[in-house]
Write a protein that holds these residues in place. Structure first.
Motif, PDB file in Angstrom:
ATOM      1  N   LYS A 193       0.832  -1.208   0.000  1.00  0.00           N
ATOM      2  CA  LYS A 193       0.000   0.000   0.000  1.00  0.00           C
ATOM      3  C   LYS A 193       0.865   1.257   0.000  1.00  0.00           C
ATOM      4  O   LYS A 193       0.579   2.234  -0.693  1.00  0.00           O
ATOM      5  N   LEU A 194       1.933   1.246   0.793  1.00  0.00           N
ATOM      6  CA  LEU A 194       2.811   2.413   0.884  1.00  0.00           C
ATOM      7  C   LEU A 194       3.598   2.640  -0.400  1.00  0.00           C
ATOM      8  O   LEU A 194       4.021   3.768  -0.677  1.00  0.00           O
ATOM      9  N   ARG A 195       3.799   1.581  -1.163  1.00  0.00           N
ATOM     10  CA  ARG A 195       4.548   1.697  -2.433  1.00  0.00           C
ATOM     11  C   ARG A 195       3.875   2.685  -3.380  1.00  0.00           C
ATOM     12  O   ARG A 195       4.536   3.406  -4.114  1.00  0.00           O
ATOM     13  N   ASP A 196       2.565   2.706  -3.377  1.00  0.00           N
ATOM     14  CA  ASP A 196       1.796   3.646  -4.214  1.00  0.00           C
ATOM     15  C   ASP A 196       0.603   4.104  -3.393  1.00  0.00           C
ATOM     16  O   ASP A 196      -0.518   3.657  -3.599  1.00  0.00           O
ATOM     17  N   ILE A 197       0.867   5.001  -2.453  1.00  0.00           N
ATOM     18  CA  ILE A 197      -0.178   5.364  -1.497  1.00  0.00           C
ATOM     19  C   ILE A 197      -1.320   6.119  -2.165  1.00  0.00           C
ATOM     20  O   ILE A 197      -2.475   6.007  -1.753  1.00  0.00           O
ATOM     21  N   GLU A 198      -1.034   6.877  -3.220  1.00  0.00           N
ATOM     22  CA  GLU A 198      -2.104   7.586  -3.916  1.00  0.00           C
ATOM     23  C   GLU A 198      -3.028   6.602  -4.633  1.00  0.00           C
ATOM     24  O   GLU A 198      -4.251   6.739  -4.609  1.00  0.00           O
ATOM     25  N   GLY A 199      -2.435   5.608  -5.283  1.00  0.00           N
ATOM     26  CA  GLY A 199      -3.243   4.590  -5.943  1.00  0.00           C
ATOM     27  C   GLY A 199      -4.064   3.804  -4.936  1.00  0.00           C
ATOM     28  O   GLY A 199      -5.236   3.495  -5.172  1.00  0.00           O
ATOM     29  N   PHE A 200      -3.435   3.493  -3.777  1.00  0.00           N
ATOM     30  CA  PHE A 200      -4.151   2.753  -2.738  1.00  0.00           C
ATOM     31  C   PHE A 200      -5.337   3.548  -2.215  1.00  0.00           C
ATOM     32  O   PHE A 200      -6.450   3.028  -2.102  1.00  0.00           O
ATOM     33  N   THR A 201      -5.106   4.812  -1.869  1.00  0.00           N
ATOM     34  CA  THR A 201      -6.183   5.607  -1.277  1.00  0.00           C
ATOM     35  C   THR A 201      -7.354   5.777  -2.242  1.00  0.00           C
ATOM     36  O   THR A 201      -8.516   5.777  -1.817  1.00  0.00           O
ATOM     37  N   THR A 202      -7.059   5.908  -3.521  1.00  0.00           N
ATOM     38  CA  THR A 202      -8.133   6.048  -4.507  1.00  0.00           C
ATOM     39  C   THR A 202      -9.030   4.821  -4.509  1.00  0.00           C
ATOM     40  O   THR A 202     -10.265   4.925  -4.533  1.00  0.00           O
ATOM     41  N   MET A 203      -8.415   3.631  -4.476  1.00  0.00           N
ATOM     42  CA  MET A 203      -9.196   2.399  -4.464  1.00  0.00           C
ATOM     43  C   MET A 203      -9.877   2.185  -3.117  1.00  0.00           C
ATOM     44  O   MET A 203     -11.020   1.733  -3.048  1.00  0.00           O
ATOM     45  N   CYS A 222      -6.135  -4.170  -1.118  1.00  0.00           N
ATOM     46  CA  CYS A 222      -5.344  -4.884  -0.114  1.00  0.00           C
ATOM     47  C   CYS A 222      -3.884  -5.046  -0.503  1.00  0.00           C
ATOM     48  O   CYS A 222      -3.002  -5.089   0.350  1.00  0.00           O
ATOM     49  N   VAL A 223      -3.601  -5.161  -1.806  1.00  0.00           N
ATOM     50  CA  VAL A 223      -2.213  -5.289  -2.244  1.00  0.00           C
ATOM     51  C   VAL A 223      -1.745  -4.020  -2.941  1.00  0.00           C
ATOM     52  O   VAL A 223      -0.852  -4.045  -3.779  1.00  0.00           O
ATOM     53  N   GLY A 224      -2.337  -2.902  -2.576  1.00  0.00           N
ATOM     54  CA  GLY A 224      -1.906  -1.627  -3.111  1.00  0.00           C
ATOM     55  C   GLY A 224      -2.779  -1.147  -4.246  1.00  0.00           C
ATOM     56  O   GLY A 224      -3.724  -1.807  -4.669  1.00  0.00           O
ATOM     57  N   GLY A 225      -2.446   0.034  -4.754  1.00  0.00           N
ATOM     58  CA  GLY A 225      -3.232   0.629  -5.819  1.00  0.00           C
ATOM     59  C   GLY A 225      -3.038  -0.047  -7.150  1.00  0.00           C
ATOM     60  O   GLY A 225      -2.019  -0.692  -7.410  1.00  0.00           O
TER      61      GLY A 225
END
Length: 265
Positions: free
Chosen positions: A155-165, A233-236
């Motif tokens: 999730k931290l690897r692409d936090i913007e992608g994660f938060t959007t999802m 769950c596995v990031g954005g």
């Protein structure tokens, strides 16, 4: 930069030959860069893929930028490598991969989750055997905590992608957006503390709170509202469907937190 990258040692074919006519049967034509300062990674992967699929590769290497530019202009393409099969230009490595293997980048897949949980399980077993000399109930605890760390890092690897999802379904995040940014730090931090069995009074309640909210959110979105969503769950930008995996992630965190709290009271 010149001379830092070794030249491809394989011979280049005659680049003046029409690639459509040369690409017949099991012979494929591949144009790719092998410049003094750049040996194209996609070109190397394209050649390897073609050879793996049984093709004899008519390998046409560009040695200068001028050759690359002239080729792009002549064939109306923007990038290299470019491959021809059966008299037809397929395109670059991605196009080649789609054609030869049926790869579909938009297809639903559980592969990232399988690899992640497999690594977590092997790490837990290694810790158990290395420190305890056997596989015990602690192995399960380490599996869950290491999984939390790995999932949090995704999730931290692409936090913007994660938060959007994440904002598509998490009940608290949809009311208070900053929570979406806080969540992966809580998950990762709690996982680290749980792995070291440190500050249980802090890590266990934190994990219990975020996991409980997550479990309710996933259950509502998938099983009550019947929404079809991608799992954060596995990031954005993952193609893992929301449902069983995310619910399992949250339930594991809840179970781990409850057991740890039970043991300290």
């Amino acid at each position: 930069m010149e001379g830092l990258v070794p030249k491809d040692t394989r011979d280049a074919s005659d680049v003046s030959t029409d690639p459509a006519k040369a690409a017949i049967g099991k012979t494929a034509v591949l144009y790719r860069m092998a410049l003094p300062d750049h040996l194209c990674p996609s070109g190397q992967k394209a050649r390897w893929l073609l050879e793996r699929q049984g093709y004899i590769v008519d390998d046409r290497l560009f040695r200068t930028r001028a050759e690359v530019d002239a080729f792009k202009a002549a064939h109306g393409v923007k990038t290299t490598p470019q491959a021809w099969i059966d008299g037809t230009r397929v395109g670059g490595y991605t196009d080649l991969r789609k054609k030869l293997t049926g790869w579909d980048p938009s297809r639903t897949t559980y592969t990232p989750v399988i690899f992640l949980f497999a690594v977590a399980a092997l790490t837990a077993v290694a810790l158990s055997i290395g420190f305890l000399g056997a596989i015990t109930w602690q192995t399960l605890g380490w599996f869950i905590s290491v999984s939390m760390i790995l999932l949090g890092m995704q999730k931290l690897r692409d936090i913007e992608g994660f938060t959007t999802m994440f904002l598509n379904y998490d009940l608290l995040a949809r009311r208070w957006v900053p929570y979406a940014y806080v969540y992966p730090f809580v998950e990762t931090g709690a996982g680290i503390l749980m792995t070291g069995m440190l500050l249980t009074w802090l890590s266990a309640p934190a994990a219990l709170i975020v996991a409980s909210i997550g479990a309710v959110s996933v259950f509502k979105a998938v099983y009550i509202d019947r929404r079809t969503l991608k799992c954060a769950c596995v990031g954005g930008n993952s193609n893992v469907p929301l449902g069983f995996v995310s619910l399992t992630e949250n339930l594991m965190m809840i179970g781990m937190a409850v057991v740890m709290l039970w043991n300290i009271f």
